[in-house]
Structure formats: structure tokens, C-alpha cells
Write a protein that holds these residues in place. Structure first.
Motif, PDB file in Angstrom:
ATOM      1  N   ALA A  89      37.072  20.753 -34.784  1.00  0.00           N
ATOM      2  CA  ALA A  89      36.708  20.098 -35.979  1.00  0.00           C
ATOM      3  C   ALA A  89      37.190  18.114 -36.107  1.00  0.00           C
ATOM      4  O   ALA A  89      37.339  17.653 -35.325  1.00  0.00           O
ATOM      5  CB  ALA A  89      37.627  20.493 -36.662  1.00  0.00           C
ATOM      6  N   ASP A  97      33.939  12.606 -34.661  1.00  0.00           N
ATOM      7  CA  ASP A  97      33.999  13.901 -33.903  1.00  0.00           C
ATOM      8  C   ASP A  97      34.410  13.264 -32.789  1.00  0.00           C
ATOM      9  O   ASP A  97      33.973  12.937 -32.201  1.00  0.00           O
ATOM     10  CB  ASP A  97      33.096  14.825 -34.131  1.00  0.00           C
ATOM     11  N   THR A 145      30.720  20.067 -41.335  1.00  0.00           N
ATOM     12  CA  THR A 145      31.527  20.664 -39.797  1.00  0.00           C
ATOM     13  C   THR A 145      30.523  19.413 -38.532  1.00  0.00           C
ATOM     14  O   THR A 145      29.674  18.432 -39.199  1.00  0.00           O
ATOM     15  CB  THR A 145      30.213  21.949 -40.191  1.00  0.00           C
ATOM     16  N   ASP A 146      30.377  19.948 -37.497  1.00  0.00           N
ATOM     17  CA  ASP A 146      30.181  19.057 -36.546  1.00  0.00           C
ATOM     18  C   ASP A 146      28.980  20.183 -36.051  1.00  0.00           C
ATOM     19  O   ASP A 146      28.994  20.488 -36.359  1.00  0.00           O
ATOM     20  CB  ASP A 146      31.167  18.392 -35.303  1.00  0.00           C
ATOM     21  N   ASN A 203      32.064  23.834 -35.631  1.00  0.00           N
ATOM     22  CA  ASN A 203      33.468  23.561 -36.208  1.00  0.00           C
ATOM     23  C   ASN A 203      33.849  22.337 -37.272  1.00  0.00           C
ATOM     24  O   ASN A 203      33.287  21.601 -37.784  1.00  0.00           O
ATOM     25  CB  ASN A 203      34.585  22.567 -35.372  1.00  0.00           C
ATOM     26  N   VAL A 204      34.639  23.434 -38.459  1.00  0.00           N
ATOM     27  CA  VAL A 204      34.412  22.935 -40.410  1.00  0.00           C
ATOM     28  C   VAL A 204      35.721  22.712 -40.032  1.00  0.00           C
ATOM     29  O   VAL A 204      37.346  23.240 -39.683  1.00  0.00           O
ATOM     30  CB  VAL A 204      34.239  24.268 -40.868  1.00  0.00           C
ATOM     31  N   ALA A 205      35.443  21.336 -41.591  1.00  0.00           N
ATOM     32  CA  ALA A 205      37.528  21.297 -41.079  1.00  0.00           C
ATOM     33  C   ALA A 205      36.989  20.685 -43.020  1.00  0.00           C
ATOM     34  O   ALA A 205      35.768  20.367 -43.584  1.00  0.00           O
ATOM     35  CB  ALA A 205      37.400  20.227 -40.756  1.00  0.00           C
TER      36      ALA A 205
END
Length: 343
Positions: free
Chosen positions: A79, A106, A139-140, A144-146
Motif C-alpha cells: 500500500a 507508492d 489507494t494506488d 492497495n489501500v492505506a
């Protein structure tokens, strides 16, 4: 000749360098290994997940051929991370910082998108300290989430305006809300001195009360802080019938101190013969007191007395709010708006 590389799954930022392979032949003394590399399986919008196919091929002069293939599955499972500094802090309620603009990065994706921001507060309108929680979601390109969170511990301050008045025991019902200026309606009254019961609407009947000072405090929320008006009312029996009534009092609607001799000062007129002493307080639109006089002489022309600005200075044009109490008049406090202009 060398050990042949096997199929592997790797992170998008950790792709190994291709192995250099050599070959020998029982008859051909000069054989060359040819290397090729192909990319496939790349999904639209997710450029950092794909497949690499590596091939090594060798052929001798008689056409005998040997080959080897290695498949690398490239994944992006990491993420985004935060570049900016984001720390938990403790501040006073009137010093809560604005929401910052954060920078993210990222390991593989060129784009990091902020998909959500949420701010919650545990402020309940009381004098208890509370917490503001801010959460950023990013998110990228590959989903992928953070989440990144900041907790702000907030200390509650209360700004208090104090007023005083004298009322006769036979004046009838006293409405405490008449003493409020530019304060929200979602506050509460409480008795902080004296044995008296006030109604839900903030009024009480002074008849039958012991003579003396009674103190009432109205507290309401104000942008995460508290603002309070503390009213001290002296209940007495000095009931005097005066030849001046509520309708006789004339209060300025505008003050334009520009030297043209019109509306130069904030004036209270119409009851000069009654000998009332005027107590005046003037507030700006944020509820801050900018002028006060306990023996007002019709001489305010738009300057601050230093209570707000740290020293006397000309106030900006705009709408201000006043509370006028005529001592020993038996009249209710006068409240309203006054426009201050410069032209």
C-alpha cells in the motif's frame, strides 16, 4: 553451464536481474546463448502487475538446440506510504489547525489517489476535553489501500462576558435571555449564586426572593470552545416610579464617525431627565467585547477600548451588537445591532 533460474513470484520493486547463462558443446567449440525477454498480462490501470517470460536459447553449428524458460510473476501488494509528517497533537479549542494537505508515495504505482477524508469529534458541548480524529484513505493504481490517522487532543476554553444589573422585587418576570447578545440558542442557563429557580425558557419571578445579588451563567458551544455570559442581578426593593418608559428610550442604529456631524457617536437619548446611569457593552459579530462603559456618556465612535485588540484603535466597518442596561430604571436591558461605517 550455470544453474538454471526457476520460476518465481516477486514484488514490483524487487525484480531480479536476468541470469547470464553460458553453454558448451561436445563438437562445436563456439556456441552463443541468446537471451530474450517478453512482458504480458498487464491489466489496464494497474501497470505494476504483469508477467515476465525470460528465454535462453543455444544452437550448435549442426542445428542441435537447447532452451530454458523462466516465468516471473510480478505483484504489487504494498500500500502507499505517507511522505508528510503527521503527528498526534494537543491544542486548545481555539487553536485547532486547519486540515493539512498530505503527500503520499507508492513503491510501484506512479499515482496515489486520496479516496476519502473523514473528521469526527467527541465534543459534547460541555467543558470536558475532547478528541478530534482525522482519517485519510488512499489507494494506488492496483487497489492497495492505506489509512492514515491523526488524533488531536483538544482542551476546552471558556470565554466569559460579565454583566450586572439591578432589578426591583416587584418588576415582574425577568427574562435572562434579554442579557444575551450574539450567542447561540443551544446553550443552558444555570444558577451559580443564590437560591432561585429559573424556568426552562430562562426566566424567573423575583417576587418573594431575599434581597441581594443573584448570579446566572449561560454557557453555549462556540466552534469547539465554550462561550459564557455571567449575569449578576441585584434584587432590591427600591421600586421608584419614574416618568420614563421603555418606549421613551432611543438608541442609535448607525455610527459613522467621518466628521460630517451626523451619527458621529453611539447615543442613548430620550430619558435624559430621569437621571439613569447607562451601562453599555458592545460586541463584534464573533461575540468578543470591543467596548464597555459603566457610566456611558454618548461618546463611543467606533474605537476599541483595548479589550480585544490589545490597544485603542479604530474598529473595522460592519455590524456590532450592544447591551444597554439603565440602572435603577426598572426597564429591561436593551439589546440590538448597530452598524459602524466610515463613510
Amino acid at each position: 553451464v550455470e544453474a538454471l533460474p526457476t520460476d518465481v513470484t516477486v514484488s514490483c520493486d524487487a525484480i531480479p536481474t536476468a541470469v547470464v547463462l553460458t553453454a558448451t558443446d561436445n563438437c562445436d567449440a563456439s556456441v552463443t546463448v541468446n537471451y530474450t525477454e517478453e512482458f504480458s498480462g498487464q491489466e489496464e490501470g494497474c501497470a505494476s502487475e504483469y508477467t515476465i517470460t525470460r528465454a535462453w536459447r543455444v544452437q550448435d553449428c549442426a542445428g542441435n538446440e537447447t532452451s530454458h524458460m523462466q516465468i516471473l510473476t510480478v505483484e504489487d501488494n504494498e500500500a502507499p506510504t505517507l511522505v508528510s509528517v503527521l503527528e498526534d497533537i494537543t491544542v486548545a479549542c481555539d487553536n485547532v489547525p486547519e486540515v493539512p494537505t498530505l503527500e503520499f508515495t507508492d513503491n510501484c504505482s506512479s499515482n496515489v489517489t486520496q479516496t476519502n477524508f473523514e473528521e469526527t469529534s467527541t465534543f459534547d458541548g460541555s467543558d470536558s476535553d475532547y478528541t478530534i480524529t482525522r482519517t485519510w484513505t488512499v489507494t494506488d493504481d492496483c487497489g492497495n489501500v492505506a489509512d492514515f490517522t491523526q488524533n488531536i487532543a483538544v482542551t476546552v476554553n471558556t470565554t466569559v462576558t460579565e454583566l450586572a444589573d439591578s432589578r426591583c422585587i416587584d418588576d415582574g418576570t425577568i427574562d435572562l435571555n434579554d442579557y444575551l447578545a450574539n450567542q447561540s440558542e443551544d446553550g443552558t442557563w444555570e444558577v451559580t449564586q443564590g437560591s432561585v429557580t429559573i424556568s426552562d425558557d430562562g426566566s424567573f419571578d423575583p417576587s418573594g426572593l431575599n434581597l441581594g445579588d443573584y448570579i446566572f451563567t449561560y454557557t453555549s458551544p462556540n466552534n469547539g470552545c465554550l462561550i459564557a455570559t455571567k449575569v449578576t442581578i441585584n434584587i432590591n426593593d427600591d421600586c421608584i416610579v419614574l416618568p420614563c418608559g421603555q418606549e421613551d428610550v432611543v438608541i442609535s442604529k448607525a455610527v459613522t464617525p467621518n466628521g460630517d456631524s451626523w451619527n458621529e457617536f453611539f447615543e442613548i437619548t430620550g430619558v435624559e431627565s430621569c437621571g439613569f446611569v447607562a451601562n453599555v457593552k458592545i460586541f463584534n459579530r464573533w461575540g468578543a467585547k470591543v467596548f464597555e462603559s459603566n457610566n456611558y456618556a454618548n461618546n463611543w465612535n467606533g474605537t476599541s477600548d483595548g479589550a480585544t485588540f490589545g490597544g485603542a484603535e479604530r474598529l473595522p466597518a460592519g455590524t456590532y451588537y450592544y447591551i444597554v442596561i439603565l440602572e435603577n430604571s426598572g426597564l429591561k436591558p436593551f439589546t440590538g445591532a448597530i452598524y459602524l461605517g466610515t463613510k
